[in-house]
Write an enzyme that holds these catalytic residues in place. Structure first.
Site, PDB file in Angstrom:
ATOM      1  N   ASN A 210      41.738  39.056  85.070  1.00  0.00           N
ATOM      2  CA  ASN A 210      42.127  38.603  86.421  1.00  0.00           C
ATOM      3  C   ASN A 210      40.916  38.618  87.349  1.00  0.00           C
ATOM      4  O   ASN A 210      39.809  38.931  86.938  1.00  0.00           O
ATOM      5  CB  ASN A 210      43.261  39.473  86.954  1.00  0.00           C
ATOM      6  CG  ASN A 210      42.854  40.931  87.020  1.00  0.00           C
ATOM      7  OD1 ASN A 210      41.929  41.299  87.734  1.00  0.00           O
ATOM      8  ND2 ASN A 210      43.521  41.769  86.222  1.00  0.00           N
ATOM      9  N   VAL A 308      50.175  53.899  86.427  1.00  0.00           N
ATOM     10  CA  VAL A 308      50.488  54.698  87.613  1.00  0.00           C
ATOM     11  C   VAL A 308      51.875  55.355  87.472  1.00  0.00           C
ATOM     12  O   VAL A 308      52.060  56.517  87.854  1.00  0.00           O
ATOM     13  CB  VAL A 308      50.334  53.841  88.897  1.00  0.00           C
ATOM     14  CG1 VAL A 308      51.502  52.929  89.158  1.00  0.00           C
ATOM     15  CG2 VAL A 308      50.083  54.706  90.113  1.00  0.00           C
TER      16      VAL A 308
HETATM   17  O1  PMT Z   1      38.727  44.339  92.970  1.00  0.00           O
HETATM   18  P1  PMT Z   1      38.683  43.453  94.203  1.00  0.00           P
HETATM   19  O2  PMT Z   1      38.088  42.099  93.907  1.00  0.00           O
HETATM   20  O3  PMT Z   1      38.025  44.138  95.380  1.00  0.00           O
HETATM   21  O4  PMT Z   1      40.182  43.144  94.621  1.00  0.00           O
HETATM   22  C1  PMT Z   1      41.005  44.186  95.069  1.00  0.00           C
HETATM   23  C2  PMT Z   1      42.446  44.065  94.552  1.00  0.00           C
HETATM   24  C3  PMT Z   1      43.107  42.849  95.145  1.00  0.00           C
HETATM   25  C4  PMT Z   1      42.434  43.960  93.011  1.00  0.00           C
HETATM   26  C5  PMT Z   1      43.156  45.397  94.976  1.00  0.00           C
HETATM   27  O5  PMT Z   1      43.177  45.488  96.371  1.00  0.00           O
HETATM   28  C6  PMT Z   1      44.564  45.476  94.434  1.00  0.00           C
HETATM   29  O6  PMT Z   1      45.510  44.942  94.981  1.00  0.00           O
HETATM   30  N1  PMT Z   1      44.722  46.185  93.270  1.00  0.00           N
HETATM   31  C7  PMT Z   1      46.004  46.290  92.542  1.00  0.00           C
HETATM   32  C8  PMT Z   1      46.277  45.031  91.772  1.00  0.00           C
HETATM   33  C9  PMT Z   1      47.567  45.090  90.968  1.00  0.00           C
HETATM   34  O7  PMT Z   1      47.503  45.150  89.790  1.00  0.00           O
HETATM   35  O8  PMT Z   1      48.652  45.134  91.697  1.00  0.00           O
HETATM   36  P2  PMT Z   1      50.172  45.103  91.084  1.00  0.00           P
HETATM   37  O9  PMT Z   1      51.014  44.857  92.271  1.00  0.00           O
HETATM   38  O10 PMT Z   1      50.223  44.110  89.945  1.00  0.00           O
HETATM   39  O11 PMT Z   1      50.376  46.541  90.494  1.00  0.00           O
HETATM   40  C10 PMT Z   1      51.029  47.597  91.206  1.00  0.00           C
HETATM   41  C11 PMT Z   1      50.384  48.933  90.913  1.00  0.00           C
HETATM   42  O12 PMT Z   1      50.642  49.302  89.556  1.00  0.00           O
HETATM   43  C12 PMT Z   1      48.874  48.952  91.071  1.00  0.00           C
HETATM   44  O13 PMT Z   1      48.495  50.187  91.625  1.00  0.00           O
HETATM   45  C13 PMT Z   1      48.380  48.811  89.643  1.00  0.00           C
HETATM   46  O14 PMT Z   1      47.101  49.430  89.507  1.00  0.00           O
HETATM   47  C14 PMT Z   1      49.443  49.575  88.869  1.00  0.00           C
HETATM   48  N2  PMT Z   1      49.628  49.168  87.470  1.00  0.00           N
HETATM   49  C15 PMT Z   1      49.975  47.904  87.167  1.00  0.00           C
HETATM   50  C16 PMT Z   1      50.189  47.556  85.843  1.00  0.00           C
HETATM   51  C17 PMT Z   1      50.033  48.540  84.831  1.00  0.00           C
HETATM   52  N3  PMT Z   1      50.201  48.255  83.557  1.00  0.00           N
HETATM   53  N4  PMT Z   1      49.697  49.777  85.180  1.00  0.00           N
HETATM   54  C18 PMT Z   1      49.494  50.116  86.469  1.00  0.00           C
HETATM   55  O15 PMT Z   1      49.177  51.274  86.764  1.00  0.00           O
END
Ligand code: PMT
Length: 401
Positions: A210, A308
């Site tokens: 991504n 997480v």
């Molecule tokens: O890295 P940059 O270019 O600076 O960009 C920053 C960012 C946009 C990547 C950052 O600010 C951000 O939003 N990071 C989280 C991205 C994400 O995966 O979001 P999500 O809504 O899909 O996931 C929700 C949460 O679950 C997140 O904390 C993620 O880390 C966590 N997760 C998701 C999937 C997984 N298998 N395990 C997880 O722990």
């Protein structure tokens, strides 16, 4: 111990009689190990000669617009980038008003506007100017934007009056400036952080990934170090330098990130999951490079473990902050993730259309069970400092109960 070893302080001197004290400030900052460059407003040069600051700082003093492009290869943007901290001391009432307005009508205000570094101001003015509603309002807005205010002190003033408005003494300012590098809010806390993307192998050559660059997570690592935490960073593949004093563990896939987090999490006080972890991975990655065929290829995907959520399921879970990267209905999605993943706090940002990922600036809304706080768009460095302060306050509140 020298409290400001290797720190780069850009000292802004504006027009006030207190400018004479800034000469001593430069001497003391250097004594504490800081490298100092001085920028003066034109009014400041009427109170004290640039030569005094040049002799004490060992560097050219900048005042006029073109000074920053002279001789030492420091254009004004480079100068703004160079600074770890910009300290305006003395900061006159006029300078504070111009900062509040976001004006860039001289070199010093331009540098403040063009810098992602921490900014601090040490007000110095007559007591009635200090007491004026306009000055108070200016200060309140600057504080809200994350600008630190050092002082002022009370006592006899150059105009013969007595009251609040004296610039702090140089020794007090050095203490305040040292404090900026360690807000202390996470002092002694063990903090585990994930950042960057994951790569999910398709075959020997290809992967799914991504847009995450790691910038947001790395800025948080830096801010957490400045706040006194002991930081371990589990990082996906990014092209970023490791912040000083951060322990970095490199991983590629979500599985590797899961293993690294699970082996490091014991004893962590705070866990921040800023990484963009792939939700899915190819079900049957090939060890060989898959050959091009005439027909289309179906790529079967299987779900990755949720890192997480696995951490918050631990009996001795740390204070956990997740992220939500959303393209619409941010609050609803973020609040659903907050609950579903058992988080203490969630940082939600808009992604897509050049927002959030890859770029240098971001805006964020932090949500927790019974509240929220929006942080306006700014550099990821500044945003991270604001986030760490809020995270630290919530973490401290939970450990107090
Ligand atoms: O890295 P940059 O270019 O600076 O960009 C920053 C960012 C946009 C990547 C950052 O600010 C951000 O939003 N990071 C989280 C991205 C994400 O995966 O979001 P999500 O809504 O899909 O996931 C929700 C949460 O679950 C997140 O904390 C993620 O880390 C966590 N997760 C998701 C999937 C997984 N298998 N395990 C997880 O722990």
């Amino acid at each position: 111990m020298m409290e400001l070893s290797n720190k780069r302080v850009l000292l802004g001197v504006s027009g006030s009689i207190a400018a004479y004290k800034s000469a001593e400030l430069v001497r003391l900052l250097r004594k504490q190990g800081a490298e100092v460059r001085v920028v003066m407003t034109s009014t400041a040069t009427e109170f004290i000669q640039p030569l005094t600051f040049q002799a004490l700082s060992g560097n050219i003093v900048y005042s006029a617009w073109d000074d920053a492009d002279r001789g030492d290869g420091m254009g004004h943007i480079e100068l703004a980038r160079w600074a770890d901290v910009i300290v305006v001391a003395p900061a006159s009432a006029d300078l504070l008003a111009r900062l509040r307005q976001g004006m860039a009508n001289d070199l010093l205000t331009t540098l403040c506007l063009a810098s992602a570094s921490t900014i601090a101001v040490a007000p110095a003015m007559n007591r009635l100017m200090w007491d004026n509603a306009a000055t108070k309002e200016n200060l309140a807005v600057l504080k809200q934007r994350g600008i630190h205010v050092l002082g002022p002190g009370a006592g006899g003033q150059a105009c013969g009056e007595v009251g609040l408005g004296r610039m702090l003494e140089p020794e007090q300012l050095v203490q305040g400036i040292s404090g900026l590098f360690s807000s202390g809010i996470l002092s002694g806390a063990k903090l585990l952080l994930t950042a960057g993307p994951t790569r999910e192998p398709i075959d020997a050559m290809r992967f799914l990934s991504n847009r995450s660059s790691g910038k947001m997570g790395y800025a948080l690592a830096q801010a957490a170090i400045e706040a006194g935490a002991d930081v371990t960073l589990v990082s996906g593949p990014v092209a970023l330098a490791t912040p000083d004093r951060v322990k970095r563990l490199d991983v590629n896939s979500a599985d590797e990130m899961y293993e690294a987090v699970m082996s490091e999490v014991a004893g962590s006080d705070v866990f921040i999951c800023a990484a963009a972890v792939a939700d899915y991975k190819p079900a049957n990655p090939s060890k060989e490079k898959v050959k091009r065929k005439d027909n289309n290829v179906d790529l079967a995907l299987t779900q990755n473990r949720d890192i997480v959520a696995s951490v918050t399921a631990l009996p001795d879970k740390p204070f956990t902050v997740g992220f939500a990267a959303e393209t619409s209905d941010i609050e609803a999605h973020a609040r659903a993730k907050l609950k579903r993943k058992g988080l203490d706090l969630i940082a939600a940002n808009q992604v897509g259309d050049g927002q959030g990922a890859e770029v240098d600036e971001n805006a964020m809304t932090l949500y927790w069970a019974d509240g929220s706080q929006h942080l306006e768009k700014t550099s990821k460095a500044k945003l991270a400092r604001q986030m760490v302060t809020i995270i630290g306050e919530h973490y401290r509140a939970t450990t107090r109960t």
